[in-house]
Structure formats: C-alpha cells, structure tokens
Write an enzyme that holds these catalytic residues in place. Structure first.
Site, short mmCIF file in Angstrom:
data_model
loop_
_atom_site.label_atom_id
_atom_site.label_comp_id
_atom_site.label_asym_id
_atom_site.label_seq_id
_atom_site.Cartn_x
_atom_site.Cartn_y
_atom_site.Cartn_z
N ILE A 185 0.78 -1.13 -0.19
CA ILE A 185 0.04 0.07 0.11
C ILE A 185 0.64 1.24 -0.13
O ILE A 185 0.35 2.07 -0.65
CB ILE A 185 -1.12 0.06 1.12
CG1 ILE A 185 -1.68 -1.21 1.27
CG2 ILE A 185 -1.90 1.19 1.08
CD1 ILE A 185 -2.58 -1.62 2.40
N ASN B 144 12.65 -0.52 6.64
CA ASN B 144 13.91 -1.81 6.68
C ASN B 144 13.86 -2.86 5.84
O ASN B 144 14.68 -3.65 6.15
CB ASN B 144 13.69 -2.02 8.10
CG ASN B 144 12.78 -2.74 8.69
OD1 ASN B 144 11.75 -3.10 7.94
ND2 ASN B 144 12.87 -3.38 9.84
N ASN C 11 7.10 -4.85 17.58
CA ASN C 11 7.53 -4.03 16.34
C ASN C 11 6.29 -2.82 16.28
O ASN C 11 6.70 -1.52 16.03
CB ASN C 11 7.39 -4.97 15.28
CG ASN C 11 7.74 -4.13 13.90
OD1 ASN C 11 8.67 -3.77 13.72
ND2 ASN C 11 6.76 -4.25 12.97
N ASN D 238 9.94 -6.65 4.73
CA ASN D 238 8.99 -7.35 3.99
C ASN D 238 8.48 -6.57 2.61
O ASN D 238 7.56 -6.71 2.23
CB ASN D 238 7.45 -7.31 4.92
CG ASN D 238 6.44 -8.10 4.34
OD1 ASN D 238 6.49 -9.00 3.49
ND2 ASN D 238 5.26 -7.89 4.63
N LYS E 203 -3.76 -3.18 16.10
CA LYS E 203 -4.53 -2.10 15.38
C LYS E 203 -5.49 -1.25 16.44
O LYS E 203 -5.54 -0.30 16.31
CB LYS E 203 -5.45 -2.65 14.41
CG LYS E 203 -4.67 -3.00 13.10
CD LYS E 203 -3.67 -2.14 12.59
CE LYS E 203 -2.70 -2.62 11.16
NZ LYS E 203 -1.64 -1.51 11.19
N PHE F 180 -12.34 -21.18 1.52
CA PHE F 180 -12.74 -21.58 2.99
C PHE F 180 -13.86 -21.31 3.61
O PHE F 180 -14.55 -20.21 4.05
CB PHE F 180 -11.81 -20.43 3.74
CG PHE F 180 -10.39 -20.65 3.62
CD1 PHE F 180 -9.69 -21.82 3.24
CD2 PHE F 180 -9.34 -19.63 3.67
CE1 PHE F 180 -8.27 -22.03 2.99
CE2 PHE F 180 -7.98 -19.64 3.44
CZ PHE F 180 -7.25 -21.09 3.27
N TYR G 204 -2.42 -9.59 15.90
CA TYR G 204 -2.11 -8.52 14.81
C TYR G 204 -3.42 -7.59 14.96
O TYR G 204 -3.53 -6.17 14.94
CB TYR G 204 -2.24 -9.22 13.48
CG TYR G 204 -2.85 -8.00 12.72
CD1 TYR G 204 -1.81 -7.12 12.00
CD2 TYR G 204 -4.13 -8.31 11.95
CE1 TYR G 204 -2.28 -6.33 10.92
CE2 TYR G 204 -4.66 -7.38 11.10
CZ TYR G 204 -3.69 -6.32 10.45
OH TYR G 204 -4.08 -5.60 9.63
N SER H 89 -7.57 -1.08 10.26
CA SER H 89 -8.06 -2.14 9.33
C SER H 89 -9.57 -2.46 9.98
O SER H 89 -9.90 -2.04 11.27
CB SER H 89 -7.37 -3.29 9.88
OG SER H 89 -8.03 -4.51 9.33
N LYS I 247 1.75 -7.44 9.51
CA LYS I 247 0.61 -7.63 9.31
C LYS I 247 0.25 -9.20 9.07
O LYS I 247 -1.13 -9.06 8.53
CB LYS I 247 0.09 -6.91 8.31
CG LYS I 247 0.97 -7.20 7.05
CD LYS I 247 0.44 -6.78 5.61
CE LYS I 247 1.24 -7.45 4.49
NZ LYS I 247 0.71 -7.18 3.11
#
Ligand code: UD1
Length: 342
Positions: free
Chosen positions: A13, A33, A101, A36, A154, A219, A150, A125, A86
């Site tokens: 994003i 950094n 983190n 990812n 948020k 799923f 996670y 999110s 994430k």
C-alpha cells in the site's frame, strides 16, 4: 510542496501511496527496513513517476535513529505510517514480535514529534469491528475483542493515537480503517509481493492462475450468505492510496471534527469469495481451479463498510470496481513472472 514521511513506503500500500502523493505534488520521503519489501520497488517508482524518492533504510523501533531522522528533516509536515507486521497467523504464533514492532515504531514516531505540529495518518483495519452486528458497518460501531494479536495491535494503536491527540495539540491524526486492499497499479510495475505462500485471497488466486500454486481452496461454503462463501469489501489499492492523499489534505486544512478521527476506506459493497473467483475468470479470461474446504479459524462471515463519512468529510470515494481489481492483479502477476524484483 509539503514533505510527507511514508513509513513502509516500499510495501504494497505504501508504494502505491507514494505514487499518488507525487501525482498530487507532495514530496514523499520513505523510511523502510525492507523486512517485508524490496529495494527494487524504488526503481519501479521511478519508472512510473520519473522520480526516485528519497529513501532511508532503518528500523523505526530504534528510537535514536528515529530522533536523528526527525532532527535532520525539519521540513516534514505529515506522516503516513504503514510500517507494521500484518500476518494474522504469524501474530498468533509470535505475539511479542507483533506487539514489540508495531508499538515501539508507533511510539518512537510520536515521541520524536513531541511539540512539533504534525499531520499523522495511521493504517488501521476493518478487523477492529470483528463480525459487526449491523451491515454496512459504520465508524461508530463498537470495537469487538480482537481475534488475533495483529488485530489487537490495530485496536490499541487507535487508542494510543486518540489519547495522544487528546493530550497534545500538536498531533492532528486520522486512522483509516481499510477493508480488503487488492489489485495493482495500472502500469503493472508495482503490486503486492507476498513472502511465501499467500495467505490472502487475491494473491493466491493470481499465483494459482499462473501455475505457482495448486488449486484455490474456498474457506467455507456454509456461511449464512447468498452463495455460502464469506463476504468482504474489496478495494482497489490505487483507490486506497488516494484516500491517504485525501486524509493529508483534510489534516492540512484542519479537520473540523478535531485532532483525532477515523474513516472507513472501502467501496461500500461486499463480494463473496465465489464472486471474486468468477470476477477474476470473467475479467481475465483465465479459468481457475478451486475446491471447497472448511472455514478458516478466526474468519468473520461477512463485512462491508458504510463509506458515507469518507465521502462527505474526507471528500474521497472508491472509483474502481472488482473487474479492474482482478485485471490489474493479474497483469502484475504476469509482469512478475518475467521481471522478478530482486
Ligand atoms: C485478513 C485479515 C485482516 C487483515 C487483512 C489484510 C484475517 C482473519 N483477517 O483479512 O485482519 O487486515 O487480511 O489484508 O486473517 N479466502 C479463501 N481462500 C484463500 C484465502 C482467503 O477462501 O486461500 C477467503 C477468506 O476466508 C476470506 C476472504 O477470502 O473470506 C478474504 O480473505 P483474506 O484475503 O485473507 O482477507 P481477510 O481474512 O478478510
């Protein structure tokens, strides 16, 4: 024009937002950094925009580096903070990695800007809503207990930001609650780069279509939805990127609602997993192999956003539909096959 710090600016994003900031006349400065993401994205940004953005490679958990960066960049007036872990499943296995983190980076940034006026846009999110009691979900819906560390990062980050904005006048903050970002830039020069087996639906679809993965597993087909598969509000990543420019503009002119605000960023429309699969096939002409499997633990049945607040107060609305999301995601997957980013 204004300089905007984009943390995580080489990510999925983040990179699309850098393009939209440049198009809107801003000067983005990226800190990442590369944990990812990929430095090759910087050259891709140059191919799209003609500009290779200023880039700094360091970890935002290092408070000395953050303070030094802020001291050396007194002309930065806005921050868009994407940089965070994430992966939902990994966060369940390694919660402390996520809390460390995602919180240290946020707190270091806020501390570094103590007393300095700054416009701050945070990546939140729709996960904060869990399974909402009413659909479409509005920003005033209650925040439900998070399903994963996670998701909890948020929720707590939103609380940290609201409390910081209430305590200190210099922080002007907006949290954007993203629904499900998919798709890629129309140039096919940037897009999502999942590490390993994709956990998210659309990257799995495109990798399956190109032969990198086997059949897609849907799923669950026993949800209480018209076709039995789960429903999400998929949003084109370029529309999402533009929402960040709108948020910076709102903060620059002064948000009449105060120093802290939240916005849903989606299309306002839900699509089921089976509808996404059909949309991919119809818009690309590529047939997919899929099978029905059990529900995935922690998934909600259906969620889509009420986006009237974003359209009225942020002056932003999603423009691109599901077909464009699928076409661009597929074009990016095909580009990557011949041009792996090193
Ligand atoms: C997930 C996260 C969410 C996060 C978002 C980031 C969970 C529970 N939620 O959203 O917190 O903000 O990613 O992008 O992980 N699906 C399949 N087969 C697949 C993959 C997915 O059927 O191989 C289904 C899922 O069950 C879901 C839908 O596709 O119904 C979308 O899944 P996904 O792309 O993983 O996003 P979310 O789970 O909605």
């Amino acid at each position: 024009m204004s300089k905007i710090l984009v943390t995580g600016g080489t990510g999925y994003i983040g990179s699309h937002t850098v393009v939209e900031l440049l198009r809107a006349g801003y000067t983005p400065v990226i800190v990442d950094n590369l944990v990812n993401s990929n430095a090759g994205v910087l050259d891709q940004l140059k191919k799209i925009t003609g500009i290779k953005p200023e880039f700094h490679n360091f970890d935002l958990c290092d408070d000395e580096k953050v303070n030094q960066f802020v001291a050396e960049h007194p002309d930065i007036t806005g921050i868009i903070h994407f940089a965070a872990y994430k992966a939902v499943g990994e966060s369940v296995q390694q919660p402390l990695k996520y809390y460390h983190n995602n919180f240290f980076s946020l707190i270091n940034l806020l501390n570094a800007y103590a007393g300095k006026p700054v416009n701050f846009v945070f990546s939140s999110s729709c996960t904060v809503y869990g399974q909402p009691d009413q659909l479409p979900v509005t920003e005033t819906a209650p925040v439900k207990k998070a399903e994963s560390p996670y998701g909890n990062t948020k929720q707590i980050a939103e609380e940290i930001l609201a409390e910081t904005a209430a305590a200190f006048d210099n922080y002007h903050i907006v949290s954007l609650r993203y629904f499900n970002p998919v798709g890629a830039h129309e140039s096919a020069l940037i897009g999502e780069l999942p590490l390993g087996v994709p956990q998210n639906l659309v990257p799995f679809i495109t990798q399956s279509a190109i032969g990198k993965r086997g059949p897609i597993t849907v799923f669950g087909d026993d949800y209480n939805t018209p076709d039995g598969s789960a429903i999400r509000d998929y949003i084109h990543v370029v529309d999402l990127a533009k929402a960040h420019v709108a948020a910076i503009r709102l903060l620059e002119k002064g948000n009449p609602k105060g120093n802290y605000d939240v916005f849903n960023i989606g299309t306002g429309k839900g699509n089921s997993v089976l509808e996404v699969i059909k949309a991919f096939e119809a818009s690309t002409g590529v047939k997919l192999n899929y099978q029905i499997g059990p529900r995935r633990a922690g998934d909600v049945e259906q969620v889509w956003g009420d986006v009237s607040k974003s359209s009225q107060e942020l002056g932003w609305k999603a423009e691109l539909g599901i077909d464009e999301m699928m076409r661009s995601a597929w074009k990016w997957e095909q580009y990557l096959k011949d041009h792996p980013l090193a």
